[in-house]
Design an enzyme around this catalytic site. Structure first.
Site, PDB file in Angstrom:
ATOM      1  N   HIS A  42     -30.024 -33.252 -10.662  1.00 22.86           N
ATOM      2  CA  HIS A  42     -30.308 -31.819 -10.672  1.00 22.86           C
ATOM      3  C   HIS A  42     -31.354 -31.527 -11.735  1.00 22.86           C
ATOM      4  O   HIS A  42     -31.251 -31.979 -12.866  1.00 22.86           O
ATOM      5  CB  HIS A  42     -29.047 -31.007 -10.988  1.00 22.86           C
ATOM      6  CG  HIS A  42     -29.323 -29.535 -11.061  1.00 22.86           C
ATOM      7  ND1 HIS A  42     -29.388 -28.738  -9.940  1.00 22.86           N
ATOM      8  CD2 HIS A  42     -29.612 -28.732 -12.104  1.00 22.86           C
ATOM      9  CE1 HIS A  42     -29.700 -27.503 -10.302  1.00 22.86           C
ATOM     10  NE2 HIS A  42     -29.835 -27.476 -11.609  1.00 22.86           N
ATOM     11  N   ASP A  81     -19.573 -18.991  -7.204  1.00 21.64           N
ATOM     12  CA  ASP A  81     -20.859 -19.161  -7.878  1.00 21.64           C
ATOM     13  C   ASP A  81     -21.949 -18.353  -7.184  1.00 21.64           C
ATOM     14  O   ASP A  81     -22.759 -17.705  -7.836  1.00 21.64           O
ATOM     15  CB  ASP A  81     -21.263 -20.636  -7.924  1.00 21.64           C
ATOM     16  CG  ASP A  81     -22.670 -20.785  -8.491  1.00 21.64           C
ATOM     17  OD1 ASP A  81     -22.855 -20.421  -9.665  1.00 21.64           O
ATOM     18  OD2 ASP A  81     -23.578 -21.197  -7.758  1.00 21.64           O
ATOM     19  N   ARG A 108     -25.649 -12.118 -11.896  1.00 24.84           N
ATOM     20  CA  ARG A 108     -26.298 -12.436 -13.185  1.00 24.84           C
ATOM     21  C   ARG A 108     -27.781 -12.098 -13.148  1.00 24.84           C
ATOM     22  O   ARG A 108     -28.359 -11.637 -14.125  1.00 24.84           O
ATOM     23  CB  ARG A 108     -26.121 -13.925 -13.506  1.00 24.84           C
ATOM     24  CG  ARG A 108     -24.727 -14.284 -13.988  1.00 24.84           C
ATOM     25  CD  ARG A 108     -24.476 -15.779 -13.908  1.00 24.84           C
ATOM     26  NE  ARG A 108     -25.502 -16.528 -14.613  1.00 24.84           N
ATOM     27  CZ  ARG A 108     -25.932 -17.741 -14.251  1.00 24.84           C
ATOM     28  NH1 ARG A 108     -25.424 -18.323 -13.190  1.00 24.84           N
ATOM     29  NH2 ARG A 108     -26.859 -18.343 -14.951  1.00 24.84           N
ATOM     30  N   SER A 122     -22.298 -22.843 -13.329  1.00 23.62           N
ATOM     31  CA  SER A 122     -22.932 -22.609 -12.030  1.00 23.62           C
ATOM     32  C   SER A 122     -23.465 -23.921 -11.462  1.00 23.62           C
ATOM     33  O   SER A 122     -23.178 -24.290 -10.318  1.00 23.62           O
ATOM     34  CB  SER A 122     -24.071 -21.601 -12.183  1.00 23.62           C
ATOM     35  OG  SER A 122     -24.838 -21.523 -11.002  1.00 23.62           O
ATOM     36  N   LYS A 151     -21.189 -26.577  -8.381  1.00 21.90           N
ATOM     37  CA  LYS A 151     -21.747 -26.988  -7.079  1.00 21.90           C
ATOM     38  C   LYS A 151     -21.871 -28.512  -6.996  1.00 21.90           C
ATOM     39  O   LYS A 151     -21.584 -29.112  -5.966  1.00 21.90           O
ATOM     40  CB  LYS A 151     -23.120 -26.342  -6.861  1.00 21.90           C
ATOM     41  CG  LYS A 151     -23.066 -24.832  -6.678  1.00 21.90           C
ATOM     42  CD  LYS A 151     -24.379 -24.262  -6.179  1.00 21.90           C
ATOM     43  CE  LYS A 151     -25.485 -24.326  -7.198  1.00 21.90           C
ATOM     44  NZ  LYS A 151     -25.533 -23.198  -8.108  1.00 21.90           N
TER      45      LYS A 151
END
Length: 426
Positions: free
Chosen positions: A86, A165, A172, A187, A191
Site C-alpha cells: 500500500h 471505513d 473525514r 482506515s 481494508k
C-alpha cells in the site's frame, strides 16, 4: 454487541482526553455503520480523536471494529504466500503497476485492492481503466480465482469490505479530520487486513507531493500501521520514501501505464525502477520467498505476468492507449540547472489538465497529464523543453501552465541529490 452507549458520552470522553474502552469503540463503530450514530456525532468524535489522539490499544481496537463491520476475504484457496503493498499516494506514483506482476512472477500472490485518485494524487484504478476493456470490479470468487491462477490482481475493494471505513472516510474528507493519524492508520489497515493478505509492505510518502509533508509525522504513521499489522497477525514493514519530486517522467493515467510497461520491458526511469525493486525485495522478504526481482524483471517473466493479469480482467495489453488532443510544451526561459521540480505543483497541473478529480464522482481524462523532459540536476539552456502539458480541452492549459511554471526552479548550481529511500520501519 457489547452494551448500549449514548454517543454524546463517547464524544465527551474523547474530548476530555480519556481513552475509550473496548466496549465503547465496538459500539460506536457498529452503531455508526448501522446509522444509529448520526454523521454530526461521528464528525465531533473524529475531531476529538484528531485533537486528543488515541493510544495504541485504542487504535488496534478501532481497526478491529472497522474490520468487523464487514466481511473478511478468505484466501486459503491460494497455495502461494500472499503479500500486498500500500502506498499513501503521490505524484507519478505508478509503482503498483509494474510491482504487482513482478512480485507475482517471483512466486508470491499479490491481492492488490486499489483506489481512485482525488485531488493531486492519481489513483491506480483510473490509470488501469485507460487500458481498453479493463475492468476494476471483480466478485470475491473472481478475485480469489485470479489470485490462485495468475498470482496478481489489481482491483477495486468490494462493497462488503470494511463498510465502516467507506462511510467514515467520506465524512473525514468534509470535516477537516483527514489528518488524524489514528484514523488514517485504521482506515488503511482495516481494508488491508480484511482482504486476507498474509503480509504487507507500506510505502509511506514524505514531501510536498505527499499527504505527509514532514518526516516525523510520516514515521509516526508508519510505526502505527506496522504495529497494527503485527497486532492482527499480518507481518508488516514500511518504507519512508521521498515525494518532493514526481516519480518518473509521467503524471497522468494512460501515460503512467505506458511508463510502467517500459519498466516491465527492462527500461523506464531509474527512480521508478529503484523503488519498484526496493518494494519487491521487501515483499518477497516478508513473504519468506527467496528470489531476485531484478533478474525476474530482466527475464521478461514480469511482463508475461502483467499481460496475463490485464487479460484476465478483460483488458487488451496490445491495444493502443488513449492520447490527448492538445499538447503544449513549456520551455526554459533562462540557462541554468533544474534545481527543483515541486511534486505538488506538477500534480496540481496534471489535475487541472483533467488527469484527476475534485470530487469523487467526477470523470477523469485518460490521455491528460504532464510529461517531464528534465529532472533535478539537469543542465538546460534557454528554449530547451522542460515539460509537456497534455489535455483534451485547450481551455484547461493556461491555469495548468501557471502551476507548472511555479513548480520548476532553475538556478546556477545543481541541488544536493535527495535519496529516494528515507527510512525503513519494521
Amino acid at each position: 454487541m457489547s452494551g448500549e452507549f449514548a454517543a454524546v458520552d463517547v464524544i465527551i470522553a474523547k474530548r476530555d482526553g480519556h481513552a475509550l474502552s473496548d466496549a465503547q469503540i465496538d459500539w460506536v463503530v457498529d452503531a455508526y455503520t448501522r446509522g444509529v450514530v448520526a454523521d454530526e456525532q461521528m464528525s465531533a468524535l473524529a475531531m476529538a480523536i484528531l485533537l486528543r489522539g488515541m493510544t495504541g490499544a485504542e487504535i488496534a481496537r478501532w481497526t478491529a471494529a472497522m474490520i468487523a463491520s464487514g466481511e473478511r476475504l478468505d484466501l486459503s484457496a491460494v497455495s502461494r504466500p500472499t503479500v500486498d503493498k500500500h502506498s499513501t499516494g503521490g505524484v507519478g506514483d505508478k509503482i503498483t503497476l509494474p510491482l504487482t506482476p513482478l512480485v507475482a512472477a517471483c512466486g508470491v500472490a499479490v491481492p492488490q485492492l486499489s483506489g481512485r485518485g482525488l485531488g493531486h494524487t492519481g489513483g491506480t484504478l483510473d490509470k488501469l481503466e485507460s487500458i481498453p476493456g479493463w475492468r476494476a470490479r471483480l466478485s470475491n470468487p473472481e478475485f480469489v480465482a485470479q489470485l490462485r491462477d495468475i498470482g496478481a490482481v489489481i482491483c477495486a475493494a468490494g462493497e462488503g469490505l470494511a463498510p465502516a471505513d467507506r462511510k467514515l472516510y467520506a465524512l473525514r474528507d468534509v470535516t477537516g479530520t483527514v489528518e488524524a493519524i489514528p484514523l488514517i492508520a485504521s482506515s488503511i489497515m482495516s481494508k488491508k487486513i480484511a482482504e486476507g493478505t498474509g503480509a504487507l509492505v507500506l510505502d509511506v510518502k514524505v514531501g510536498s507531493g505527499a499527504f505527509m509533508k514532514e518526516v516525523g509525522a510520516a514515521r509516526e504513521l508508519a510505526r502505527t500501521m506496522v504495529e497494527l499489522g503485527g497486532a492482527h497477525g499480518v507481518r508488516t514493514v514500511a518504507l519512508l520514501t521521498d515525494m518532493s519530486t514526481p516519480l518518473g517522467l509521467t503524471i497522468g493515467n494512460a501515460i503512467e501505464v505506458a511508463e510502467s510497461v517500459e519498466v516491465l520491458a527492462g527500461g523506464g526511469p531509474a527512480d521508478v525502477v529503484e523503488l519498484t525493486l526496493a518494494l519487491a525485495r521487501e515483499m518477497l522478504d516478508v513473504a519468506g520467498v527467496d528470489a531476485d526481482p531484478a533478474k525476474t524483471l530482466e527475464s521478461g517473466a514480469a511482463m508475461d505476468s502483467w499481460r496475463a493479469m490485464i487479460r484476465a480482467q478483460g483488458g487488451d495489453p496490445d491495444a493502443p492507449l488513449p492520447g490527448a488532443k492538445e499538447t503544449e510544451v513549456l520551455r526554459a526561459s533562462t540557462d541554468g540547472v533544474v534545481a527543483g521540480l515541486d511534486a505538488y505543483g506538477i500534480g496540481i497541473a496534471a489535475w487541472r489538465l483533467g488527469a484527476g478529480r475534485a470530487r469523487k464522482e467526477d470523470p477523469v481524462s485518460a490521455g491528460a497529464g504532464v510529461v517531464l523532459k528534465v529532472r533535478p540536476g539537469d543542465r538546460v539552456r534557454a528554449g530547451d523543453p522542460l515539460l509537456e502539458l497534455r489535455t483534451d480541452e485547450p481551455a484547461r492549459i493556461p491555469a495548468a501552465r501557471a502551476d507548472a511554471e511555479a513548480a520548476i526552479r532553475i538556478a546556477d548550481a545543481a541541488p544536493e541529490p535527495t535519496p529516494l529511500l528515507i527510512d525503513r520501519i519494521a
